[in-house]
Enzyme design. Structure first.
Site, PDB file in Angstrom:
ATOM      1  N   GLY A  72      97.718  64.671  61.653  1.00  0.00           N
ATOM      2  CA  GLY A  72      96.729  65.483  60.947  1.00  0.00           C
ATOM      3  C   GLY A  72      97.428  66.508  60.091  1.00  0.00           C
ATOM      4  N   GLU A  73      96.664  67.175  59.243  1.00  0.00           N
ATOM      5  CA  GLU A  73      97.306  68.197  58.428  1.00  0.00           C
ATOM      6  C   GLU A  73      96.432  69.419  58.270  1.00  0.00           C
ATOM      7  OE1 GLU A  73      98.343  67.168  54.317  1.00  0.00           O
ATOM      8  OE2 GLU A  73      96.469  66.081  54.186  1.00  0.00           O
ATOM      9  N   GLY A  74      97.079  70.556  58.205  1.00  0.00           N
ATOM     10  CA  GLY A  74      96.401  71.797  57.888  1.00  0.00           C
ATOM     11  C   GLY A  74      96.795  72.155  56.469  1.00  0.00           C
ATOM     12  N   GLY A  75      96.554  73.376  56.060  1.00  0.00           N
ATOM     13  CA  GLY A  75      96.909  73.755  54.705  1.00  0.00           C
ATOM     14  C   GLY A  75      98.385  74.063  54.601  1.00  0.00           C
ATOM     15  N   ALA A  77     100.858  72.765  57.122  1.00  0.00           N
ATOM     16  CA  ALA A  77     101.755  71.831  57.789  1.00  0.00           C
ATOM     17  C   ALA A  77     101.113  70.467  57.957  1.00  0.00           C
ATOM     18  CB  ALA A  77     102.112  72.376  59.174  1.00  0.00           C
ATOM     19  N   ARG A  78     101.985  69.477  58.103  1.00  0.00           N
ATOM     20  CA  ARG A  78     101.499  68.162  58.497  1.00  0.00           C
ATOM     21  C   ARG A  78     102.076  67.877  59.872  1.00  0.00           C
ATOM     22  NH1 ARG A  78     102.921  63.921  54.103  1.00  0.00           N
ATOM     23  NH2 ARG A  78     100.905  62.953  54.441  1.00  0.00           N
ATOM     24  N   CYS A  79     101.313  67.142  60.646  1.00  0.00           N
ATOM     25  CA  CYS A  79     101.723  66.880  62.014  1.00  0.00           C
ATOM     26  C   CYS A  79     101.997  65.403  62.230  1.00  0.00           C
ATOM     27  CB  CYS A  79     100.610  67.330  62.955  1.00  0.00           C
ATOM     28  SG  CYS A  79     101.106  68.660  64.004  1.00  0.00           S
ATOM     29  N   LYS A  93     104.994  69.631  64.147  1.00  0.00           N
ATOM     30  CA  LYS A  93     104.371  70.330  63.035  1.00  0.00           C
ATOM     31  C   LYS A  93     105.447  70.456  61.964  1.00  0.00           C
ATOM     32  CE  LYS A  93     101.775  74.524  62.234  1.00  0.00           C
ATOM     33  NZ  LYS A  93     100.871  75.513  62.813  1.00  0.00           N
ATOM     34  N   ASP A 187      93.150  83.646  65.037  1.00  0.00           N
ATOM     35  CA  ASP A 187      92.582  82.446  64.426  1.00  0.00           C
ATOM     36  C   ASP A 187      92.027  81.516  65.493  1.00  0.00           C
ATOM     37  OD1 ASP A 187      91.797  81.004  62.212  1.00  0.00           O
ATOM     38  OD2 ASP A 187      93.707  79.952  61.985  1.00  0.00           O
TER      39      ASP A 187
HETATM   40  P1  ADP Z   1      98.148  74.481  60.167  1.00  0.00           P
HETATM   41  O1  ADP Z   1      98.946  75.645  60.683  1.00  0.00           O
HETATM   42  O2  ADP Z   1      98.617  74.006  58.838  1.00  0.00           O
HETATM   43  O3  ADP Z   1      96.680  74.721  60.218  1.00  0.00           O
HETATM   44  P2  ADP Z   1      97.837  72.961  62.572  1.00  0.00           P
HETATM   45  O4  ADP Z   1      98.668  73.573  63.619  1.00  0.00           O
HETATM   46  O5  ADP Z   1      96.401  73.280  62.602  1.00  0.00           O
HETATM   47  O6  ADP Z   1      98.462  73.267  61.134  1.00  0.00           O
HETATM   48  O7  ADP Z   1      98.033  71.388  62.616  1.00  0.00           O
HETATM   49  C1  ADP Z   1      97.432  70.521  61.668  1.00  0.00           C
HETATM   50  C2  ADP Z   1      96.819  69.307  62.352  1.00  0.00           C
HETATM   51  O8  ADP Z   1      97.786  68.612  63.113  1.00  0.00           O
HETATM   52  C3  ADP Z   1      95.734  69.649  63.358  1.00  0.00           C
HETATM   53  O9  ADP Z   1      94.487  69.743  62.788  1.00  0.00           O
HETATM   54  C4  ADP Z   1      95.802  68.459  64.309  1.00  0.00           C
HETATM   55  O10 ADP Z   1      95.088  67.370  63.772  1.00  0.00           O
HETATM   56  C5  ADP Z   1      97.244  68.136  64.335  1.00  0.00           C
HETATM   57  N1  ADP Z   1      97.918  68.782  65.473  1.00  0.00           N
HETATM   58  C6  ADP Z   1      98.418  70.037  65.521  1.00  0.00           C
HETATM   59  N2  ADP Z   1      98.993  70.302  66.697  1.00  0.00           N
HETATM   60  C7  ADP Z   1      98.871  69.185  67.450  1.00  0.00           C
HETATM   61  C8  ADP Z   1      99.275  68.818  68.782  1.00  0.00           C
HETATM   62  N3  ADP Z   1      99.936  69.674  69.572  1.00  0.00           N
HETATM   63  N4  ADP Z   1      98.979  67.576  69.211  1.00  0.00           N
HETATM   64  C9  ADP Z   1      98.315  66.710  68.401  1.00  0.00           C
HETATM   65  N5  ADP Z   1      97.912  66.989  67.161  1.00  0.00           N
HETATM   66  C10 ADP Z   1      98.180  68.206  66.670  1.00  0.00           C
END
Ligand code: ADP
Length: 529
Positions: A72-75, A77-79, A93, A187
């Site tokens: 998944g990805e946020g704004g 990072a990508r995971c 991350k 957050d």
């Molecule tokens: P950002 O800081 O960019 O918002 P996140 O920490 O929210 O990034 O991570 C982005 C996405 O990655 C999440 O929405 C989720 O889908 C996936 N993700 C993050 N952490 C985990 C984790 N520990 N296990 C599985 N998926 C994760």
């Protein structure tokens, strides 16, 4: 998750609509309860920059991780899934170094790492490791294969009270731990609460977390995610905010889980803020949610932060004991509302509540907690350690030019070999030049005046030299680095990893300039074949 935190929102951004910064919820707003702002330096779409990591990522101390599925990805990072050599799976991350362009972003990332690293609680996503390669910084985390509370709500539309009691208890346990360690998460939202394989809640994403250094100290940066922002945060500079913003967010999450959407939800973010400031929300009619739940929500969602119940007080509310309390939630909850809970007796529920509290580190059994329990401290040196210069090529940073020039003038030469004085001087000079030039170039702006200023810094040993300018350059910094030719005939590359390689056609040596913690820069000469 689709929602992105908002940071350091200013009036310009508040007033800017439909310019790509603010995402307004569409019709399917229930499924997107966390529409959010991006602060300008987090807003940028990173997919273009954050390339998929190589199939094997090697750490400095030789460990190898195999990249797996995209999670998944946020704004920011990508995971990705990452498997270590024993086959254990983690979530990585991944932050593109190219996206860490300024000091502020760098400091934020380092502070996120420092805070998250020091956390050890059963309901907080475990921090495993942190490393980097040329293009990315990787934060290795405990994998949460069952997604987040937001995904659960999306599928279920509503979550039952017994389940919410269970989740809330675990979340409160983790937040109690955070607050005891003087950390405000800032957050908390459904999308940042993940599930482990056994459906235990795990708080993640410490990107906005902050340490309160003294109990009276308040924070003033407007940040959070619109639906979850506490009214005192919107007060910004005037009021400041502290631990109570996390309590507010707990109230919002509880409302959202029980009623299917957050209380102040609106299409327009401005309207959300107005509603939050006026405390304008209501409980949907014809909802089967208990009176006790509404009483608790109402008490939490008070405009005056000092009137909100404390975490311990929240746990005293009748709502936790007025209905079934499960001993665990299973993955069945991901598909449908679990049936069996209604058969739990009052006594069984009471025992389960105590048990779940104990597991979440609340109450007597919390004496068995592992890991640090003292306040988290972020020292200046923390933000300079973790090899920030290599973590982030200093010269790619666009602002703070003054500081950078200072850094350039403190160049200290430590030759690998003796007897190369002549070349060293030249290399030294060129590297200084290159550094200054790189900085200007990295902005993709050729500001000659600035370069000349940088070059003509009074410095006795180089006064006679005429300023060296860049004659050509090509920007591959989204891949490997920045290549350029100097007016001396030297060609150089500033690699994304932070080091510079320079070669003058008149000399046989290749000059390698590496960032170094102690002396600023280390210059070595390599005999070219
Ligand atoms: P950002 O800081 O960019 O918002 P996140 O920490 O929210 O990034 O991570 C982005 C996405 O990655 C999440 O929405 C989720 O889908 C996936 N993700 C993050 N952490 C985990 C984790 N520990 N296990 C599985 N998926 C994760």
């Amino acid at each position: 998750m689709s929602g992105k935190p908002l940071q350091a929102l200013n009036n310009v951004q508040i007033n800017a609509k439909n310019n790509g910064i603010i995402r307004t919820p569409g019709k399917a707003s229930i499924s997107k309860p966390e529409n959010a702002h991006h602060h300008h330096h987090r807003r940028q779409k990173l997919s273009a920059l954050c390339k998929t990591p190589p199939s094997v990522v090697r750490t400095r101390n030789g460990r190898g991780y195999h990249r797996g599925l995209f999670l998944g990805e946020g704004g920011f990072a990508r995971c990705f899934q990452m498997k270590d050599e024993t086959g254990k799976i983690f979530a990585a991350k991944t932050v593109a170094k190219a996206s860490i362009k300024n000091e502020k972003t760098k400091t934020k990332l380092l502070s996120e790492i420092k805070i998250h690293k020091s956390m050890s609680h059963p309901n907080i996503v475990k921090f495993v490791d942190c490393f980097e390669d040329d293009v990315n910084v990787y934060i290795l985390l405990e994998i949460c294969p069952n997604h987040s509370l937001m995904d659960l709500l999306k599928h279920r539309k509503l979550v039952s009270e017994p389940e919410v009691r269970f989740f809330m208890t675990q979340i409160i346990g983790a937040v109690k731990y955070l607050h005891r360690r003087m950390v405000v998460h800032r957050d908390l939202k459904l999308g940042n609460i993940f599930f482990d394989p056994d459906m235990n809640c795990k708080i993640g994403d410490f990107g906005l977390a902050t340490v309160i250094n003294s109990p009276s100290k308040r924070r003033y940066t407007i940040c959070g995610t619109p639906n979850y922002i506490a009214p005192e945060v919107l007060g910004g500079k005037k009021t400041g905010h502290s631990f109570e913003v996390d309590i507010w967010a707990i109230g919002i999450m509880m409302f959202a889980l029980l009623f299917g959407k957050p209380p102040f939800q609106a299409k327009d973010v401005q309207v959300i803020y107005e509603r939050i400031k006026r405390n304008e929300y209501s409980f949907p009619e014809n909802s089967p949610v208990s009176r006790e739940a509404k009483v608790l929500i109402q008490d939490i969602l008070q405009t005056d932060p000092t009137r909100r119940p404390t975490l311990d007080e929240i746990l005293q509310y009748d709502w936790f004991t007025c209905g079934p309390f499960p001993s665990a939630v299973t993955t069945e909850s991901l598909k449908r509302a679990p049936k069996g809970f209604s058969f739990l007796t009052k006594e069984e529920s009471r025992i389960n509540f105590e048990k779940v509290k104990g597991q979440a580190g609340i109450g007597r059994s919390s004496a068995r907690r592992t890991g640090p329990t003292t306040p988290v401290e972020i020292l200046k040196s923390d933000l300079q350690s973790e090899r920030p210069r290599t973590l982030l090529p200093h010269s790619l940073s666009p602002d703070n030019n003054k500081d950078k020039y200072r850094e350039v003038t403190s160049v200290n030469i430590k030759p690998y070999k003796r007897g190369l004085t002549m070349e060293l001087n030249r290399a030294n000079f060129e590297s200084r030049m290159a550094t200054v030039l790189n900085e200007a170039l990295s902005k993709s702006l050729m500001n000659m005046k600035q370069i000349e200023e940088g070059a003509s810094r009074p410095d006795p040993s180089y006064q006679d030299e005429s300023p060296v300018l860049v004659s050509k350059w090509v920007d591959y910094s989204n891949k490997h680095g920045f290549a350029y030719q100097l007016s001396t005939g030297s060609i150089g590359v500033l690699f994304n990893a932070g080091h510079t390689v320079l070669k003058n056609p008149d000399y046989s040596q290749i000059c390698v300039v590496e960032p170094e913690t102690v002396n600023g820069w280390k210059i070595s000469l390599i005999e070219s074949a």
